[in-house]
Design an enzyme around this catalytic site. Structure first.
Site, PDB file in Angstrom:
ATOM      1  N   VAL A  14       0.414   3.349  -3.024  1.00  0.00           N
ATOM      2  CA  VAL A  14       1.148   4.564  -2.621  1.00  0.00           C
ATOM      3  C   VAL A  14       2.586   4.601  -3.161  1.00  0.00           C
ATOM      4  O   VAL A  14       3.032   5.628  -3.681  1.00  0.00           O
ATOM      5  CB  VAL A  14       1.174   4.681  -1.078  1.00  0.00           C
ATOM      6  CG1 VAL A  14       1.992   5.862  -0.650  1.00  0.00           C
ATOM      7  CG2 VAL A  14      -0.225   4.834  -0.555  1.00  0.00           C
ATOM      8  N   MET A  15       3.305   3.477  -3.041  1.00  0.00           N
ATOM      9  CA  MET A  15       4.705   3.466  -3.500  1.00  0.00           C
ATOM     10  C   MET A  15       4.787   3.782  -4.988  1.00  0.00           C
ATOM     11  O   MET A  15       5.626   4.574  -5.422  1.00  0.00           O
ATOM     12  CB  MET A  15       5.349   2.092  -3.246  1.00  0.00           C
ATOM     13  CG  MET A  15       5.613   1.775  -1.812  1.00  0.00           C
ATOM     14  SD  MET A  15       6.870   2.839  -1.082  1.00  0.00           S
ATOM     15  CE  MET A  15       8.361   2.163  -1.790  1.00  0.00           C
ATOM     16  N   ARG A  35      -3.878  -2.585 -12.594  1.00  0.00           N
ATOM     17  CA  ARG A  35      -4.810  -3.697 -12.901  1.00  0.00           C
ATOM     18  C   ARG A  35      -6.254  -3.204 -12.851  1.00  0.00           C
ATOM     19  O   ARG A  35      -7.027  -3.408 -13.774  1.00  0.00           O
ATOM     20  CB  ARG A  35      -4.616  -4.838 -11.895  1.00  0.00           C
ATOM     21  CG  ARG A  35      -5.632  -5.939 -12.044  1.00  0.00           C
ATOM     22  CD  ARG A  35      -5.463  -7.020 -11.014  1.00  0.00           C
ATOM     23  NE  ARG A  35      -5.633  -6.552  -9.634  1.00  0.00           N
ATOM     24  CZ  ARG A  35      -5.691  -7.351  -8.582  1.00  0.00           C
ATOM     25  NH1 ARG A  35      -5.574  -8.652  -8.744  1.00  0.00           N
ATOM     26  NH2 ARG A  35      -5.840  -6.859  -7.368  1.00  0.00           N
ATOM     27  N   VAL A  76       3.914  -3.913  -8.054  1.00  0.00           N
ATOM     28  CA  VAL A  76       2.726  -4.661  -7.646  1.00  0.00           C
ATOM     29  C   VAL A  76       3.124  -5.653  -6.561  1.00  0.00           C
ATOM     30  O   VAL A  76       4.302  -5.823  -6.259  1.00  0.00           O
ATOM     31  CB  VAL A  76       2.083  -5.394  -8.851  1.00  0.00           C
ATOM     32  CG1 VAL A  76       1.613  -4.380  -9.879  1.00  0.00           C
ATOM     33  CG2 VAL A  76       3.043  -6.402  -9.467  1.00  0.00           C
ATOM     34  N   LYS A  77       2.130  -6.293  -6.002  1.00  0.00           N
ATOM     35  CA  LYS A  77       2.357  -7.235  -4.919  1.00  0.00           C
ATOM     36  C   LYS A  77       3.347  -8.315  -5.366  1.00  0.00           C
ATOM     37  O   LYS A  77       3.218  -8.853  -6.467  1.00  0.00           O
ATOM     38  CB  LYS A  77       1.010  -7.875  -4.582  1.00  0.00           C
ATOM     39  CG  LYS A  77       0.877  -8.311  -3.184  1.00  0.00           C
ATOM     40  CD  LYS A  77      -0.593  -8.587  -2.902  1.00  0.00           C
ATOM     41  CE  LYS A  77      -0.637  -9.674  -1.857  1.00  0.00           C
ATOM     42  NZ  LYS A  77      -1.549 -10.730  -2.144  1.00  0.00           N
ATOM     43  N   SER A 130      13.934   1.151  -1.326  1.00  0.00           N
ATOM     44  CA  SER A 130      13.738   1.333   0.111  1.00  0.00           C
ATOM     45  C   SER A 130      13.572   2.801   0.462  1.00  0.00           C
ATOM     46  O   SER A 130      14.088   3.681  -0.211  1.00  0.00           O
ATOM     47  CB  SER A 130      14.923   0.770   0.894  1.00  0.00           C
ATOM     48  OG  SER A 130      14.744   1.038   2.267  1.00  0.00           O
ATOM     49  N   GLY A 132      10.387   3.666   2.117  1.00  0.00           N
ATOM     50  CA  GLY A 132       8.966   3.845   2.392  1.00  0.00           C
ATOM     51  C   GLY A 132       8.344   4.865   1.453  1.00  0.00           C
ATOM     52  O   GLY A 132       8.909   5.216   0.417  1.00  0.00           O
ATOM     53  N   LYS A 184      18.685  -6.027  -1.254  1.00  0.00           N
ATOM     54  CA  LYS A 184      17.532  -5.399  -0.592  1.00  0.00           C
ATOM     55  C   LYS A 184      17.057  -6.259   0.588  1.00  0.00           C
ATOM     56  O   LYS A 184      16.706  -5.744   1.648  1.00  0.00           O
ATOM     57  CB  LYS A 184      16.390  -5.196  -1.599  1.00  0.00           C
ATOM     58  CG  LYS A 184      15.060  -4.736  -0.983  1.00  0.00           C
ATOM     59  CD  LYS A 184      15.203  -3.382  -0.343  1.00  0.00           C
ATOM     60  CE  LYS A 184      14.013  -2.774   0.343  1.00  0.00           C
ATOM     61  NZ  LYS A 184      12.777  -3.430   0.512  1.00  0.00           N
ATOM     62  N   HIS A 187      19.394  -5.770   3.379  1.00  0.00           N
ATOM     63  CA  HIS A 187      19.062  -4.456   3.937  1.00  0.00           C
ATOM     64  C   HIS A 187      17.910  -4.580   4.935  1.00  0.00           C
ATOM     65  O   HIS A 187      17.966  -4.066   6.046  1.00  0.00           O
ATOM     66  CB  HIS A 187      18.699  -3.496   2.793  1.00  0.00           C
ATOM     67  CG  HIS A 187      17.944  -2.278   3.235  1.00  0.00           C
ATOM     68  ND1 HIS A 187      16.595  -2.320   3.550  1.00  0.00           N
ATOM     69  CD2 HIS A 187      18.329  -1.014   3.438  1.00  0.00           C
ATOM     70  CE1 HIS A 187      16.201  -1.122   3.929  1.00  0.00           C
ATOM     71  NE2 HIS A 187      17.232  -0.306   3.868  1.00  0.00           N
ATOM     72  N   ASN A 188      16.867  -5.273   4.535  1.00  0.00           N
ATOM     73  CA  ASN A 188      15.706  -5.408   5.420  1.00  0.00           C
ATOM     74  C   ASN A 188      16.057  -6.207   6.675  1.00  0.00           C
ATOM     75  O   ASN A 188      15.591  -5.884   7.767  1.00  0.00           O
ATOM     76  CB  ASN A 188      14.542  -6.085   4.696  1.00  0.00           C
ATOM     77  CG  ASN A 188      13.832  -5.144   3.762  1.00  0.00           C
ATOM     78  OD1 ASN A 188      14.450  -4.222   3.222  1.00  0.00           O
ATOM     79  ND2 ASN A 188      12.562  -5.364   3.529  1.00  0.00           N
ATOM     80  N   GLU A 191      17.836  -3.993   8.916  1.00  0.00           N
ATOM     81  CA  GLU A 191      16.833  -3.083   9.510  1.00  0.00           C
ATOM     82  C   GLU A 191      16.170  -3.761  10.731  1.00  0.00           C
ATOM     83  O   GLU A 191      16.018  -3.135  11.788  1.00  0.00           O
ATOM     84  CB  GLU A 191      15.803  -2.763   8.423  1.00  0.00           C
ATOM     85  CG  GLU A 191      14.660  -1.890   8.820  1.00  0.00           C
ATOM     86  CD  GLU A 191      13.680  -1.742   7.635  1.00  0.00           C
ATOM     87  OE1 GLU A 191      14.108  -1.441   6.510  1.00  0.00           O
ATOM     88  OE2 GLU A 191      12.473  -1.968   7.868  1.00  0.00           O
ATOM     89  N   LYS A 259       6.763  -8.950   7.703  1.00  0.00           N
ATOM     90  CA  LYS A 259       6.293  -9.301   6.359  1.00  0.00           C
ATOM     91  C   LYS A 259       7.171 -10.350   5.691  1.00  0.00           C
ATOM     92  O   LYS A 259       6.914 -10.751   4.577  1.00  0.00           O
ATOM     93  CB  LYS A 259       6.214  -8.044   5.488  1.00  0.00           C
ATOM     94  CG  LYS A 259       4.986  -7.205   5.799  1.00  0.00           C
ATOM     95  CD  LYS A 259       4.772  -6.195   4.717  1.00  0.00           C
ATOM     96  CE  LYS A 259       3.467  -5.439   4.935  1.00  0.00           C
ATOM     97  NZ  LYS A 259       3.456  -4.223   4.125  1.00  0.00           N
TER      98      LYS A 259
HETATM   99  P1  2AM Z   1      -5.117  -3.225  -7.816  1.00  0.00           P
HETATM  100  O1  2AM Z   1      -5.189  -1.753  -7.545  1.00  0.00           O
HETATM  101  O2  2AM Z   1      -5.830  -3.609  -9.059  1.00  0.00           O
HETATM  102  O3  2AM Z   1      -5.525  -4.069  -6.624  1.00  0.00           O
HETATM  103  C1  2AM Z   1      -0.461  -3.090  -4.645  1.00  0.00           C
HETATM  104  O4  2AM Z   1      -1.376  -3.989  -4.114  1.00  0.00           O
HETATM  105  C2  2AM Z   1      -0.582  -3.039  -6.162  1.00  0.00           C
HETATM  106  O5  2AM Z   1      -0.439  -4.366  -6.672  1.00  0.00           O
HETATM  107  C3  2AM Z   1      -1.892  -2.507  -6.663  1.00  0.00           C
HETATM  108  O6  2AM Z   1      -1.615  -1.702  -7.776  1.00  0.00           O
HETATM  109  C4  2AM Z   1      -2.654  -3.753  -7.042  1.00  0.00           C
HETATM  110  O7  2AM Z   1      -3.589  -3.572  -8.094  1.00  0.00           O
HETATM  111  C5  2AM Z   1      -1.539  -4.633  -7.522  1.00  0.00           C
HETATM  112  N1  2AM Z   1      -1.869  -6.048  -7.450  1.00  0.00           N
HETATM  113  C6  2AM Z   1      -2.057  -6.794  -6.338  1.00  0.00           C
HETATM  114  N2  2AM Z   1      -2.324  -8.068  -6.659  1.00  0.00           N
HETATM  115  C7  2AM Z   1      -2.326  -8.139  -7.987  1.00  0.00           C
HETATM  116  C8  2AM Z   1      -2.519  -9.196  -8.932  1.00  0.00           C
HETATM  117  N3  2AM Z   1      -2.744 -10.450  -8.522  1.00  0.00           N
HETATM  118  N4  2AM Z   1      -2.420  -8.907 -10.234  1.00  0.00           N
HETATM  119  C9  2AM Z   1      -2.170  -7.637 -10.630  1.00  0.00           C
HETATM  120  N5  2AM Z   1      -1.967  -6.604  -9.798  1.00  0.00           N
HETATM  121  C10 2AM Z   1      -2.039  -6.844  -8.513  1.00  0.00           C
END
Ligand code: 2AM
Length: 481
Positions: A14-15, A35, A76-77, A130, A132, A184, A187-188, A191, A259
Site C-alpha cells: 500500500v505505501m 518482486r 520493501v520490508k 511518515s 501512513g 525517523k 519521530h516514531n 509518537e 513493531k
Molecule cells: P512481494 O509483493 O513480492 O511480497 C512489502 O512487503 C513489500 O516488500 C512487497 O512489495 C514485498 O514484495 C516486498 N518484500 C518483502 N520481502 C521481500 C524480500 N525478501 N525480497 C524482496 N521483496 C520483498
C-alpha cells in the site's frame, strides 16, 4: 523505447502504491516494479489505471526505462529485502545513480549501505517516510539522509510530493549516512510517547467516571487549543466511534503491539547515554500491557490504595489533566531532541533542529501545532541547547506545572498508573536540580569499588578515600560499576 521515467519505485504494497500515485499526481513519470511481478500488472490495471505510471517486467527492464541519472526508490520490508535488491541493482546501475530506501530501516543499516555504495559511486539515501497510507497518498513527511550529492537530484520530487505546513515542505535534507532514518526513528519514539500520554489521560478520565461522549468532548476542546494535533483528533473520533453493538473502544483487548522503532529509540538513548525516559516508559508500558494474563491474575491478588478517584471540581481537574499532558509532552520532545543532538555529535551530522520540527509539523502521525512552536523556538535560537530553556516552553511549564503535579500526585494516591506523566515530571525536577544525590552515589562507588570521585572545586582530579581503613589506598582504574 527511450527512457522516460523520472523515478522507479520497487515494492507495491500500500505505501509503495500510494507514493507512486502521489508522484504521478505531481507530474512525475514513475516506473513500478515488484518482486512478485504479477502485482505490477494488477496495479497498472487497477489503482494506476488512467495514470502515466509505467510498469517493468524485470529489474533490467526497469533500469532501461529510467532517465539518467537513475533514481530507484525501495519500499520493501526492512532488513534483508533491502540488501537483496541493492545487490541485484548495483550491477545494472551507473556511477552517479541514486538508490533510495523509503522503508523503516535501522539507521545503522542505512549508514553501512551508504558507505558500501559510496565505494561503488552509487548515491544512497535512507529516507524516513511518515504519515501512513493517507500520508503516502496525499503528502507524507519525508526525512531523507545519506549521500549529500543525491539531494539535489531527488529534491524536486521529494519536495513536490511531501506534506506542506505553513506553505513550506515537510521535507528537508537531514544529514549524512543514517541521519534520515535516525530522525525517523526518533519521530516514531516520540509518537509512542505522545500516544502513551493520551492513554494515561484517558485512563484517569475513565477512573473519574466520565462517559466516552464526555471524554470525546474534552479531547475536542483540547484539539482547538495548544494540544491541537492529529493524535488528539483521532482519539476524539475513536471515543465517539460506535458499531452495531455500541461503542467499540471498550471491546478492544488492552494489549499493545509494537513493531520495534520505539524500542530502537530507547536502545539508542541507552547507547548514547541520554535520559529519554518518557519514550522508554512508553515502550515498557506496551510491554506491561502485553502481560494480560499475568495482570488479570495479579489484579485478583495485589491490593491498591482502596480509594475511588474523586475530585471536587471536575472541569478544573480536566484542565489540570490537559496541562499535565502538555507539560509532559514538552519534556518528551526536549528529550527526543537531546538524543538527536548527542547522536549528531557522535556521527558528525549537522542537524537542523528547526528543520526537523518543520518536517514533523505536517504529514506525519505526530503532526501538531506544537511542532510549529518548536520550529519557532529553533528559529529564535538555532543554538538552543534544550527546548525546556526556550522562553515559550519555559512559560508553558510555569503555567502548567502545578496542574501536572496535581494530576501525578492524585493518580499515585488513586493507584492509577501514569508512567509517562510521572517520569516526565521526575525528569523535569531532576534537570532543574542544581545538586543531585550523585555525590552519595560516587561515595558508594568509591567505598566498595575504589572508583574514585572528584571534590567540588577540584574537578578533573580523581581521588580515592580509604573509607574503612582496611580497603587500601589504591583506586580501581579498570573495573566499572
Ligand atoms: P512481494 O509483493 O513480492 O511480497 C512489502 O512487503 C513489500 O516488500 C512487497 O512489495 C514485498 O514484495 C516486498 N518484500 C518483502 N520481502 C521481500 C524480500 N525478501 N525480497 C524482496 N521483496 C520483498
Amino acid at each position: 523505447m527511450s527512457a522516460k521515467a523520472d523515478i522507479a519505485l520497487i515494492g507495491l504494497a500500500v505505501m509503495g502504491q500510494n507514493l507512486i500515485l502521489n508522484m504521478n499526481d505531481n507530474g512525475f513519470v514513475v516506473c513500478a516494479y515488484n518482486r512478485t511481478v504479477e502485482k505490477v500488472n494488477q496495479f497498472l490495471q487497477n489503482e494506476a489505471k488512467g495514470t502515466k505510471v509505467i510498469g517493468a517486467t524485470s529489474l533490467q527492464d526497469m533500469v532501461n526505462k529510467l532517465k539518467l541519472p537513475r533514481k530507484v526508490m525501495l519500499l520493501v520490508k526492512a532488513g534483508s529485502a533491502v540488501d537483496d535488491f541493492i545487490k541485484q541493482l548495483v550491477p545494472l546501475l551507473s556511477p552517479g545513480d541514486v538508490i533510495i530506501d523509503g522503508g523503516n530501516s535501522e539507521y545503522q543499516d542505512t549508514a553501512r549501505r551508504c558507505d558500501e555504495l559510496r565505494a561503488k559511486q552509487i548515491l544512497y539515501v535512507g529516507s524516513g517516510v511518515s504519515g501512513g497510507e493517507e500520508g503516502a497518498r496525499h503528502g507524507p513527511s519525508l526525512m531523507p539522509g545519506g549521500h549529500p550529492e543525491a539531494w539535489p537530484l531527488i529534491q524536486p520530487i521529494f519536495q513536490s510530493i511531501c506534506a506542506k505546513a505553513d506553505n513550506e515542505p515537510c521535507c528537508e535534507w537531514v544529514g549524512e549516512g543514517g541521519a534520515g532514518h535516525f530522525v525517523k526513528m526518533v519521530h516514531n519514539g516520540i509518537e509512542y510517547g505522545d500516544m502513551q500520554l493520551i492513554c494515561e489521560a484517558y485512563q484517569i478520565m475513565k477512573a473519574l467516571g466520565l462517559s466516552q461522549t464526555e471524554m470525546a468532548a474534552e479531547f475536542e476542546k483540547w484539539n482547538s487549543e495548544e494540544l491541537d494535533s492529529f493524535l488528539i483528533e483521532i482519539t476524539r473520533d475513536i471515543l465517539n466511534y460506535k458499531d452495531d453493538k455500541g461503542y467499540l473502544l471498550e471491546r478492544i483487548r488492552d494489549t499493545a503491539g509494537q513493531k520495534g522503532t520505539g524500542k530502537w529509540t530507547a536502545i539508542a538513548a541507552l547507547q548514547y547515554g541520554v535520559p529519554v525516559t518518557l519514550i522508554g516508559e512508553a515502550v515498557f508500558s506496551r510491554c506491561l500491557s502485553a502481560l494480560k494474563d499475568e495482570r488479570v491474575a495479579a489484579s485478583k491478588q495485589l491490593s491498591g490504595p482502596g480509594v475511588t478517584a474523586k475530585v471536587d471540581d471536575l472541569p478544573k481537574f480536566l484542565n489540570h489533566i490537559k496541562h499535565a499532558l502538555y507539560c509532559a509532552k514538552i519534556v518528551s520532545y526536549a528529550q527526543g531532541f537531546m538524543l538527536m543532538r548527542e547522536a549528531a555529535k557522535d556521527n558528525n551530522w549537522n542537524l537542523n533542529y528547526g528543520g526537523i520540527a518543520l518536517m514533523w509539523r505536517g504529514g506525519c502521525i505526530i503532526r501538531s501545532v506544537f511542532l510549529g512552536n518548536i520550529k519557532e523556538a529553533y528559529t529564535r535560537n538555532p543554538q538552543l541547547s534544550n527546548l525546556l530553556l526556550d522562553d515559550f516552553f519555559k512559560k508553558a511549564i510555569e503555567v502548567g506545572q502545578n496542574s501536572w503535579r496535581q494530576v501525578v500526585a492524585n493518580a499515585f494516591l488513586w493507584g492509577i498508573p501514569v508512567p509517562a506523566l510521572s517520569t516526565a515530571l521526575s525528569f523535569y525536577d531532576g534537570y532543574r536540580t542544581e545538586k543531585l544525590p550523585a555525590n552519595l552515589l560516587q561515595a558508594q562507588r568509591d567505598y566498595f569499588g575504589a572508583h574514585t570521585y572528584e571534590l567540588l572545586g577540584a574537578e578533573g582530579k580523581f581521588v580515592h578515600t580509604n573509607w574503612t581503613g582496611t580497603g587500601g589506598n589504591v583506586s580501581a582504574s579498570t573495573y566499572l560499576a
